[in-house]
Structure formats: structure tokens, C-alpha cells
Design an enzyme around this catalytic site. Structure first.
Site, PDB file in Angstrom:
ATOM      1  N   SER A   8      23.899  15.613  33.467  1.00 39.31           N
ATOM      2  CA  SER A   8      23.419  16.930  33.856  1.00 39.31           C
ATOM      3  C   SER A   8      22.236  17.383  33.014  1.00 39.31           C
ATOM      4  O   SER A   8      22.119  17.073  31.829  1.00 39.31           O
ATOM      5  CB  SER A   8      24.555  17.955  33.740  1.00 39.31           C
ATOM      6  OG  SER A   8      25.022  18.046  32.407  1.00 39.31           O
ATOM      7  N   SER A  36      37.817  40.816  33.784  1.00 38.97           N
ATOM      8  CA  SER A  36      36.405  40.797  33.416  1.00 38.97           C
ATOM      9  C   SER A  36      36.285  41.164  31.953  1.00 38.97           C
ATOM     10  O   SER A  36      37.148  41.838  31.390  1.00 38.97           O
ATOM     11  CB  SER A  36      35.598  41.777  34.277  1.00 38.97           C
ATOM     12  OG  SER A  36      36.036  43.110  34.056  1.00 38.97           O
ATOM     13  N   ASP A 257      27.900  17.026  22.516  1.00 35.30           N
ATOM     14  CA  ASP A 257      26.665  16.352  22.936  1.00 35.30           C
ATOM     15  C   ASP A 257      25.877  15.878  21.722  1.00 35.30           C
ATOM     16  O   ASP A 257      25.314  14.776  21.711  1.00 35.30           O
ATOM     17  CB  ASP A 257      25.806  17.294  23.773  1.00 35.30           C
ATOM     18  CG  ASP A 257      26.521  17.805  25.013  1.00 35.30           C
ATOM     19  OD1 ASP A 257      27.486  17.149  25.451  1.00 35.30           O
ATOM     20  OD2 ASP A 257      26.133  18.869  25.527  1.00 35.30           O
TER      21      ASP A 257
END
Length: 326
Positions: A8, A36, A257
Site C-alpha cells: 500500500s 464517537s 514498517d
């Protein structure tokens, strides 16, 4: 060593919530959840697993080949990556869809709630690796990261067919992929990257035991959060590497990552697996200390000093000849 990083490429919309998600969740009513949270900060950052990994590698001095699909809104992002020594010539540009977006809110416990919009990423299935290899003169290793599932399947299959070593890094797609897909993405990989939770998902979805996973891959690299990382091999003692130690804990997004970027650089420099994991762990601290996945400022001298403090003078001496000065 020529390493292609597929997966991605996205922009991250990162928010912070001053509180705990857990305080607003009713376990007995999770099937009816409707909540929320009021965020008091918004940061729009560059991201995407493949782009984050490629950025980290470029910063350490290993020029990766980034392979993925983006929209026509990618020009500024491309310029940023190219300035950080990432080869972007094999990126597919969609004519109809925007670059993927990751929207994530982090609370005071560092828990996260996130949504991912695939957008142009769905066209990754159209990318063939053969032209990439032909352009750069062959590929030594391909990381198959989280991406359009059919794109991941195509890249994995092509690596097998062409005899290219590959890294299986299904990551976020483990939650959505079924057993046959996960087995196909992992079987025959030279390296498998997971965190501890993902390692359990792999076993659950494939039906393979931990030992059977190691029968299928060369090396399994497992990140364990505050407990560091472990490198697992069949019939060998695990290599345990502690975390390098962060100066501040700001945002965990993209830490995995960065670990992968450092580990791949160690492989490119032909270092042993312990050093690879140490480099990954050190780079990961730079990400957790900043908001955003590509916002850290890496200076070689400081990196080496911190690396020596964490892992010793011998470790430093082995990476110093390879690390880019800057």
C-alpha cells in the site's frame, strides 16, 4: 542487492483522543456499537506500508524499488520519496481513483481505531513484476506487503514462478483473508514478518501449528512490542532482540514498517539475522518518537551512537561501514 517493496501507498489522517476508548465500550453491546470520539488534533501525513518501508530504507542508504498503485494526486508524494532515495519508476498511476487513505485515532493508552480506504490500491493486481526486474536488471528480493489481495496473490505467484526470493508480510490483510489465501501468500517465503497477534492469526487461519509455519518458510520474524523482536528458524534457538529504547512514546503508527525497513537493510548489507533485527528495532524507535510514519529526522552519527548504546560497540562496528552519512 535489489529489493522491491510492494504494498500500500497511502496518506494517513491521524487524530488523537484525550481519553481511553475502553471507557466508552460496553463489552455486552459490541454487536450494537455506535460511538464517537472528539479528537483534539489532526495530522495529515504520508503513509502506506510499502511507502513507509521504502522511505526507511532510503534513509538508511539502501535504494528500494517501490511497487504499488496510486492516483493522479501522487505527484507531491512522489517528489518526497524520490528526494529520500526511493525508486518510484514502477508505480502504477490510476486514471480514475484517488491514492489510498488511512484514517486513525489514537487514545491515551496508545490504543487505535482506524479505517482504510483502498482507492487506487485496488489496481495493484494489474502490476507485473517482470518489467520491474527487467528495468533494474533483476530482483534479489521482493517484499509482498498488505495490498489489494489479488495483487498480493499475483506478486507471490510470480516470485515463485520466476524463482525470486520473497518476504511474506500479509499484516493487515490477515484479518480479512481466508485460510487458502493466507497459505498461498506464506508458503515458500524466504522470510515471514508478523507481530505476535498476527502470528496467532496465521496459525488459526492456515490450520498450521507454529512448527508447521516454520516448515513452510525460511525465517519467521516476529515483533513483540515492548518485548522486542524474535527471529525464528526451524531446529534453531530463537534470536531474541530487545527494543532499542525510545526517548518518548508519541505515536505507534508505522513502527512495524520501520522495523521491516531496518531488517531489510541489514539483509542488503549481508549482515546476520541478529544485526538485521537490531537495525529494525533501532529505526522503529525513531517512528514511535514522532507523529507520522515518515516524519523522523535520521542522522547517521546520532543513529550509530544510539545503536551502540542499545546493542554494543561490536554491533555498531558492523553497521557503520554501510550506513549513509548525513
Amino acid at each position: 542487492m535489489k529489493i522491491a517493496v510492494t504494498g500500500s501507498i497511502a496518506t494517513d489522517h491521524l487524530m488523537t483522543f484525550r481519553g481511553r476508548f475502553a471507557d466508552s465500550l460496553v463489552v455486552e453491546q459490541l454487536d450494537k456499537i455506535s460511538v464517537s470520539f472528539l479528537a483534539d488534533d489532526l495530522q495529515i501525513r504520508r503513509g502506506g506500508v510499502a511507502a513507509n518501508i521504502a522511505f526507511g530504507m532510503g534513509n538508511l542508504g539502501v535504494r528500494p524499488i517501490l511497487v504499488g498503485a496510486v492516483g493522479e494526486d501522487f505527484d507531491d508524494y512522489r517528489s518526497w520519496l524520490e528526494r529520500h532515495d526511493v525508486d518510484c519508476e514502477s508505480i502504477h498511476i490510476s486514471e480514475t481513483k484517488h491514492t489510498a487513505r488511512f484514517v486513525c485515532t489514537t487514545d491515551d493508552d496508545m490504543a487505535q481505531m482506524a479505517t482504510f480506504y483502498a482507492g487506487a490500491m485496488s489496481e495493484a493486481r494489474e502490476i507485473e513484476l517482470a518489467p520491474v526486474a527487467a528495468r533494474v536488471g533483476a530482483l534479489d528480493l521482493v517484499l509482498v506487503g498488505p495490498n489489494d489481495p489479488e495483487g498480493m496473490r499475483r506478486h507471490t505467484s510470480e516470485c515463485r514462478t520466476r524463482g525470486i526470493s520473497f518476504v511474506a508480510d500479509p499484516s493487515q490483510q490477515l484479518a480479512f483473508g481466508d485460510g487458502p489465501l493466507i497459505r498461498e501468500l506464506i508458503d515458500g517465503a524466504t522470510y515471514l514478518f508478523t507481530n505476535e497477534y498476527e502470528a496467532q492469526l496465521v496459525q488459526q487461519k492456515t490450520g498450521w501449528s507454529a512448527d508447521e509455519v516454520l516448515d513452510r518458510v525460511g525465517v519467521q520474524v516476529m515483533t513483540k512490542g515492548k518485548d522486542g523482536a524474535a527471529v525464528l528458524r526451524k531446529n534453531a534457538e530463537p534470536i531474541e532482540v530487545p527494543v532499542a529504547g525510545e526517548r518518548a512514546k508519541v505515536d505507534p503508527t508505522g513502527v512495524g514498517d520501520a522495523f521491516r525497513a531496518g531488517f531489510l537493510c541489514g539483509l542488503a548489507w549481508q549482515l546476520d539475522l541478529r544485526r538485521c533485527a537490531e537495525i529494525g528495532s533501532m529505526l522503529a524507535t525513531y517512528v514511535v518518537e514522532t507523529v507520522g510514519t515518515q516524519e523522523y529526522d535520521l542522522k547517521a552519527g546520532e543513529f550509530l551512537d544510539r545503536f551502540e548504546q542499545a546493542y554494543g560497540a561490536q554491533s555498531r562496528s558492523e553497521i557503520e561501514p554501510h550506513l549513509r552519512r548525513g
